[in-house]
Design an enzyme around this catalytic site. Structure first.
Site, PDB file in Angstrom:
ATOM      1  N   PRO A   2      28.153  -8.662  11.828  1.00 38.81           N
ATOM      2  CA  PRO A   2      28.052  -8.508  10.558  1.00 38.81           C
ATOM      3  C   PRO A   2      29.011  -9.736   9.630  1.00 38.81           C
ATOM      4  O   PRO A   2      29.953  -9.739   9.795  1.00 38.81           O
ATOM      5  CB  PRO A   2      28.616  -7.152   9.988  1.00 38.81           C
ATOM      6  CG  PRO A   2      28.504  -6.208  11.409  1.00 38.81           C
ATOM      7  CD  PRO A   2      29.034  -7.363  12.461  1.00 38.81           C
ATOM      8  N   GLU A   3      28.022 -10.306   8.785  1.00 35.91           N
ATOM      9  CA  GLU A   3      28.461 -11.287   7.967  1.00 35.91           C
ATOM     10  C   GLU A   3      28.442 -10.793   6.294  1.00 35.91           C
ATOM     11  O   GLU A   3      28.309  -9.609   6.294  1.00 35.91           O
ATOM     12  CB  GLU A   3      27.745 -12.580   8.070  1.00 35.91           C
ATOM     13  CG  GLU A   3      27.501 -13.188   9.339  1.00 35.91           C
ATOM     14  CD  GLU A   3      26.743 -14.261   9.503  1.00 35.91           C
ATOM     15  OE1 GLU A   3      26.518 -15.320   8.693  1.00 35.91           O
ATOM     16  OE2 GLU A   3      26.205 -14.524  10.891  1.00 35.91           O
ATOM     17  N   HIS A  93      29.491   5.456  22.081  1.00 34.67           N
ATOM     18  CA  HIS A  93      30.406   4.594  21.556  1.00 34.67           C
ATOM     19  C   HIS A  93      31.247   4.696  20.113  1.00 34.67           C
ATOM     20  O   HIS A  93      31.437   3.710  19.579  1.00 34.67           O
ATOM     21  CB  HIS A  93      29.683   3.059  21.231  1.00 34.67           C
ATOM     22  CG  HIS A  93      29.082   2.732  22.449  1.00 34.67           C
ATOM     23  ND1 HIS A  93      29.926   2.300  23.873  1.00 34.67           N
ATOM     24  CD2 HIS A  93      28.014   2.725  23.174  1.00 34.67           C
ATOM     25  CE1 HIS A  93      29.112   2.009  24.683  1.00 34.67           C
ATOM     26  NE2 HIS A  93      27.940   2.171  24.357  1.00 34.67           N
ATOM     27  N   ARG A 111      31.337  -2.974  21.761  1.00 38.73           N
ATOM     28  CA  ARG A 111      32.163  -3.933  22.510  1.00 38.73           C
ATOM     29  C   ARG A 111      33.572  -3.852  22.103  1.00 38.73           C
ATOM     30  O   ARG A 111      34.541  -4.417  22.720  1.00 38.73           O
ATOM     31  CB  ARG A 111      31.773  -5.336  22.138  1.00 38.73           C
ATOM     32  CG  ARG A 111      30.227  -5.636  22.385  1.00 38.73           C
ATOM     33  CD  ARG A 111      29.790  -6.995  22.112  1.00 38.73           C
ATOM     34  NE  ARG A 111      30.648  -7.806  23.221  1.00 38.73           N
ATOM     35  CZ  ARG A 111      30.214  -9.182  23.090  1.00 38.73           C
ATOM     36  NH1 ARG A 111      29.345  -9.751  22.402  1.00 38.73           N
ATOM     37  NH2 ARG A 111      30.963  -9.834  23.898  1.00 38.73           N
TER      38      ARG A 111
END
Length: 273
Positions: A2-3, A93, A111
């Site tokens: 995400p930017e 997750h 991740r």
């Protein structure tokens, strides 16, 4: 990852749901996803606090709690903060569940790179990496002169410079490639070769592209979702990112795909000089 546009969209959608709600309980499924302060655990610090506001700094979310405590959340590559109006069984997750007065917020990260840090609000800058970030590109104070000053005398490619969060906060691979295309500047150009006019054009392109990304609620290729679980739709407006080997939408030239600054970079060798 995400930017700025994605994190800003998460900020807005989460704030609509949780502002003024109290955190009644925290369930830690993977304890390394959070960090307390000094000898106080994350759960002890955060439980019972009220969410006052949610801010953003670059790619970081700043969840402001009462009694001068802030949660600094960094999504990294695959992190998500999702709000649910009712109790929901954590997914595979999901690492942290915040049970609120109304509903829950789940922090998930496939991740496991994302983190949420609890820190006294007055120490946000000195006690975290926030103090080293460059200027916010959408603020009025960010001018072409500031951009030139941030570049300084660096001997870097323009792609590498714009990816550096110490130069400018919030840009990543997607929005750097798109900004450079709109500005007509090759990502391989050295920052020390840019003219005053080119820096001004690039400054305008960065602002335009970031605002367009926010208006489209971000770019969703794989993991990114807003706090409501919704995808962004800026992908349909992408000119170069992810389109290596395809024709340029402006001139028809086959888009180049190269490795630059450690990242896959796509550009048009005809449109970008």
């Amino acid at each position: 990852m995400p930017e700025l546009p994605e994190v800003e969209t998460i900020r807005r959608t989460l704030a609509e749901r949780v502002t003024d709600l109290r955190i009644e309980e925290i369930r830690l499924i993977w304890s390394s996803a959070v960090c307390g302060w000094e000898d106080q655990s994350f759960e002890t610090l955060v439980t019972g606090r009220q969410i006052k506001t949610i801010d953003r700094r670059g790619k970081y979310l700043l969840i402001r709690l009462d009694k001068d405590l802030t949660l600094i959340a960094h999504m990294r590559m695959t992190g998500r903060l999702n709000y649910y109006s009712e109790t929901k069984e954590p997914e595979k997750h999901t690492h942290v569940v915040f049970r609120l007065e109304q509903g829950e917020v789940h922090f998930s990260d496939t991740r496991k790179f994302g983190r949420i840090q609890a820190i006294p609000t007055p120490l946000c800058l000195s006690g975290s990496s926030l103090g080293k970030l460059g200027p916010e590109p959408l603020e009025a104070e960010f001018t072409p002169e500031v951009l030139k000053e941030r570049f300084g005398k660096k001997k870097l490619s323009i792609k590498a410079a714009l990816l550096d969060q110490h130069v400018l906060a919030g840009l990543g691979n997607i929005y750097v490639d798109e900004s450079l295309f709109q500005a007509g500047i090759s990502p391989e150009r050295g920052v020390d070769t840019l003219s005053k006019l080119e820096i001004s054009i690039l400054h305008r392109a960065i602002k335009n592209i970031l605002q367009a990304g926010i208006d489209a609620q971000g770019t969703s290729f794989r993991d990114y979702r807003d706090a409501n679980g919704e995808k962004g739709f800026f992908e349909q407006d992408l000119q170069v990112y992810g389109r290596g080997g395809q024709p340029c939408k402006v001139c028809g030239q086959t888009l180049e795909r190269i490795r630059l600054a450690g990242r896959t970079t796509v550009y048009c060798s005809r449109c970008q000089r």
